[in-house]
Design an enzyme around this catalytic site. Sequence first.
Site: not given
Ligand SMILES: *Cc1c(COP(=O)(O)O)cnc(C)c1O
Length: 371
Positions: A99, A170
């Site tokens: 990301y 993630d």
């Molecule tokens: C949106 C996103 C993030 C970051 O999150 P925020 O809430 O925008 O700070 C991290 N990883 C993935 C896969 C995302 O889609």
Amino acid sequence: MKIETIAIHAGNRTDETSKAVIQPIVLSTTFERATDGTFPGGHIYSRASNPNRTLLENVLAKLEGGADAASFSSGNAAGMSVFQSLPPGTHIIAPDDMYHGLRNQLKLLFAGILTFDFIDINDSDVLQKHIRPETGLIWIETPSNPLLKITDIKKVVAIARKQGIKVACDNTFATPVCQQPLALGADLVMHSCTKYFGGHSDLMGGALITIEKDDWWQKIRQVQEMGGAIPSPLDCYMLTRSIKTLPYRIRGHVHNAQLLAEFLQKQPKVESVMYPGLPSHPQHEIAKAQMTSFGGMLSFCVKGGQDEAARVINKLKIFTRATSLGGVESLVEHRATVEGPDTKTPFNLLRVSVGLEHIDDLIADIEQALG
Ligand SMILES: *Cc1c(COP(=O)(O)O)cnc(C)c1O
């Protein structure tokens, strides 16, 4: 208990004083001490903990099958706390399509403090070759954003375990409804709660969930308490409210995404479709083995390059042109422009967050835009 039951009950508690069935929102920043100096309510000051946050963290931990969860003001704040918790000099291995917000954190904020390699993490030989004595963390993201690549979680964990390296995943795209990385051996799960957990594109939040309350977890908690990257009581309340419908929302997202992916695949103007639920996806078998369903995100490449992709995106009526994902409304995005000059995303790629509108309407809209 099953995930639907956890989602509804683990984040809520009937209020003892008012008997309100739904948790009240506690805005107080500070909590009264008893005469003996203790804190009978279990809270001292809201940067450290708050009743709404504790309930949210309880449901987050249970959804992912973890020992504890910490909720943050955004997904990036959650990721940043992980990086801040690592001793200086630690080496991190992360995917080359990580990301972009977190990749940029490492490159722009942690250069000189941590070292890192962005690699094709699915290639075991490449992964092995990049492991050094000071490697402390392997970061994975599966399905990945926006190429929907699948990483074999168990395979990465097996390599990491042998060398005592932690694995963080993630899990934003999958959510625990589709995939539970801790059960597959990961040490830590990260979420952007802004996406499917919130589900309505009206709040920001992040989360970390740990398999055990070890020293590393205590350090992460300390980073958060001292740094103050915490969600407000109202955001915590809204998140626990949204999480109650998460399993059912995800069913709808998955149903629509699968049908839309199958439709797109048959269109002559579509060059390729990236969705792990398609048998043509290069890692479909891995996805089938580690996911219970394939999520609500897909990407597709339009024949004719960036201009043709722009023409299609501008003709869509139901899909809103906007970044972010996981809300009830369908969104579409030209991802390469968002990610900036060092992007690896093809310029004819459109990323779709498939919403909960009726699938017939979504297909009809894409059909007229492609036509
Ligand atoms: C949106 C996103 C993030 C970051 O999150 P925020 O809430 O925008 O700070 C991290 N990883 C993935 C896969 C995302 O889609």
